[in-house]
Design a protein around this motif. Sequence first.
Motif, PDB file in Angstrom:
ATOM      1  N   VAL A  87      26.127   6.072  18.047  1.00  0.00           N
ATOM      2  CA  VAL A  87      27.407   5.434  18.369  1.00  0.00           C
ATOM      3  C   VAL A  87      28.343   6.552  18.794  1.00  0.00           C
ATOM      4  O   VAL A  87      28.512   7.527  18.068  1.00  0.00           O
ATOM      5  CB  VAL A  87      28.010   4.709  17.141  1.00  0.00           C
ATOM      6  N   GLY A  91      32.980   4.115  20.134  1.00  0.00           N
ATOM      7  CA  GLY A  91      32.361   2.932  19.553  1.00  0.00           C
ATOM      8  C   GLY A  91      31.271   2.299  20.387  1.00  0.00           C
ATOM      9  O   GLY A  91      30.762   1.222  20.032  1.00  0.00           O
ATOM     10  N   LYS A 100      31.281  -3.609  22.113  1.00  0.00           N
ATOM     11  CA  LYS A 100      31.210  -4.835  21.317  1.00  0.00           C
ATOM     12  C   LYS A 100      31.493  -6.081  22.153  1.00  0.00           C
ATOM     13  O   LYS A 100      30.882  -7.129  21.951  1.00  0.00           O
ATOM     14  CB  LYS A 100      32.189  -4.751  20.149  1.00  0.00           C
TER      15      LYS A 100
END
Length: 213
Positions: A87, A91, A100
């Motif tokens: 990661v 992020g 995400k």
Amino acid sequence: MIKPLRIKKTTLILGLVIVTILSSSFSKKENSSSIYDENCVRPTQLSTVLTLEECERIINVPFTGSSFIGFKEAVGFKESRNRYHIVNKFGYMGKYQFGKSTLRRLKIYNVENFLRNPEQQERAFMALCSLNKHILRNDIKRSVGKKINGFEITESGILAAAHLGGAGNVKKFLRSGGNTNFSDAFGSSIQYYMKKFSGFDVSSIEASKNPLI
């Protein structure tokens, strides 16, 4: 008889003490220097650290041809050096550095499981390519074979650039004739990805509005 024995015992004890001290010192040194971040520099988060052995395994991406396999391995190497578990500091996750929001669009919600699941990461990359190919289908038809800023536009370059900056930014680049050139937080640009990943055969990827993982 007793004196030589004492000397041997003392020597043995002294030797054990020295070995213990050296072992402890080596262990501390190994522990402090064998944990690295995704760039093999130093620790960031526990989920991103690498061992010295993993860092030493980082080599040039192997030749896998100009097929889709070659394409995805080249993109994966550029994104993360083909490491599934990392990661980065912004992020972005896994071999292909998914955000995400992109994972949610692909209906992937369990991030921890995603990082532990190479097969799911590979399927997610294929699905994203399929989705981007659908979104950019008209731009692919109009632009492939043409030149922008001195280089030829290819379908694989378009898909790689879409992976970097999103299909919307690729549309802006193509429709502005290369004047609108998005760059990510590390300075990699749409144009750079289009050039770097040009010439791969990605015809096996089918365009889909709702690709399945």
